[in-house]
Design an enzyme around this catalytic site. Structure first.
Site, mmCIF file in Angstrom:
data_model
loop_
_atom_site.group_PDB
_atom_site.id
_atom_site.type_symbol
_atom_site.label_atom_id
_atom_site.label_comp_id
_atom_site.label_asym_id
_atom_site.label_seq_id
_atom_site.Cartn_x
_atom_site.Cartn_y
_atom_site.Cartn_z
ATOM 1 N N LEU A 96 0.775 -1.241 -0.016
ATOM 2 C CA LEU A 96 0.076 0.095 0.118
ATOM 3 C C LEU A 96 0.937 1.039 0.039
ATOM 4 C CD1 LEU A 96 -2.588 -0.647 2.794
ATOM 5 C CD2 LEU A 96 -2.985 -1.036 0.320
ATOM 6 N N ASP A 97 0.353 2.279 -0.556
ATOM 7 C CA ASP A 97 1.066 3.706 -0.438
ATOM 8 C C ASP A 97 1.280 3.827 0.912
ATOM 9 O OD1 ASP A 97 1.073 3.596 -3.199
ATOM 10 O OD2 ASP A 97 -0.580 4.874 -3.148
ATOM 11 N N LYS A 98 2.414 4.819 1.077
ATOM 12 C CA LYS A 98 2.695 5.183 2.431
ATOM 13 C C LYS A 98 1.683 5.775 3.257
ATOM 14 C CE LYS A 98 6.181 7.498 5.269
ATOM 15 N NZ LYS A 98 7.633 8.169 5.308
ATOM 16 N N ARG A 196 -5.376 6.509 -7.390
ATOM 17 C CA ARG A 196 -5.029 8.088 -7.350
ATOM 18 C C ARG A 196 -5.004 8.588 -8.674
ATOM 19 N NH1 ARG A 196 0.250 7.866 -3.578
ATOM 20 N NH2 ARG A 196 0.233 10.073 -3.809
#
Length: 269
Positions: A96-98, A196
């Site tokens: 997952l993105d930070k 996103r």
């Protein structure tokens, strides 16, 4: 450290005159609990956690600490089976993105790793996210081919059907706020920054995203202020890669997501 027989973890705690202090130099060092972290599922082959926003899935820099891998090992150290903290391997098969919170899966065995790799590579996992995006989002299906650089240094879509990776995102509307939309986003494919990018390119970047807002800024609009990126991996499901049993998990939005959502709901009222 015990004060009158009670363990005290606060290093700034004040001690009354006459209190009895006991120090155990061999006791394990206490580790701070990270808000939003929880083990959602674990067996001999897999572990699935709820990752807080602001925590990297894996180290991106040589000496980066405090990642999801570190949180898992800290959790193991605090459990009765502390010896497993270093003896048990962790294989990265999912990220997952930070700044994204939610369900994140790691393998603990080679057989688990191979099976999960096939599941994610063949898009067999069921994944849905909760996202809050700028403006009035239109529900539907977004399909494009994603490339590492669309020409301005950002990942994005290309019109060349021979380039990039095929990406499909499905968007449903959960709620409409005064200046944003709460969406349930389901991934048919799982590409880097897919949600996103697709929301931003449709004119509705995720609230709190500091990367994919360039198009919004170029139109003279100002991003809504928000303490975190409003993207949460809410559901994850797949057939267990070793046992074949169905594994389905749901992670409720963490407190920081809920608090930010409440503030956004009040804007413009």
């Amino acid at each position: 450290m015990r004060v009158n027989g009670t363990v005290v973890l606060d290093p700034a705690a004040r001690v009354d005159p006459g209190a009895e202090l006991t120090i155990n130099m061999t006791a394990p060092r206490p580790r701070a609990q990270v808000p939003g972290f929880r083990v959602a599922f674990e067996d001999g082959h897999l572990i699935v956690i709820e990752k807080p926003a602001g925590i990297s899935s894996v180290p991106f820099e040589r000496r980066e600490t405090g990642t999801a891998l570190d949180l898992i090992r800290d959790h193991w150290r605090a459990s009765p089976r502390r010896q497993s903290a270093t003896a048990t391997p962790l294989y990265t098969v999912h990220r997952l993105d930070k700044e994204t919170s939610g369900l994140l899966c790691f393998a603990k065995t080679r057989s688990g790793e191979r099976g999960l790799h096939q599941i994610f590579q063949r898009h067999l996992a069921t994944r849905a996210y909760l996202a809050v995006a700028h403006g009035a989002v239109t529900p539907g299906r977004i399909e494009s081919r994603l490339i590492p650089d669309r020409g301005d240094g950002l990942r994005g879509s290309t019109r060349d059907r021979q380039e990039g990776q095929h990406a499909v995102t499905h968007i449903e509307i959960v709620d409409r706020l005064p200046m944003a939309t709460v969406c349930r986003v389901r991934l048919e494919t799982g590409r880097t920054h897919q949600i996103r990018i697709h929301l931003a390119e449709s004119g509705h970047p995720v609230v709190g995203d500091k990367v994919y807002v360039r198009d919004l800024l170029s139109k003279g609009a100002s991003p809504l202020p928000c303490e975190r990126m409003m993207l949460h991996a809410a559901t994850l499901g797949f057939d267990h890669p070793v046992t074949g049993e169905r594994v389905d998990m749901v992670a409720e939005p963490p407190p920081d997501f809920a608090a930010a959502l409440a503030l956004l709901a009040r804007r413009g009222l």
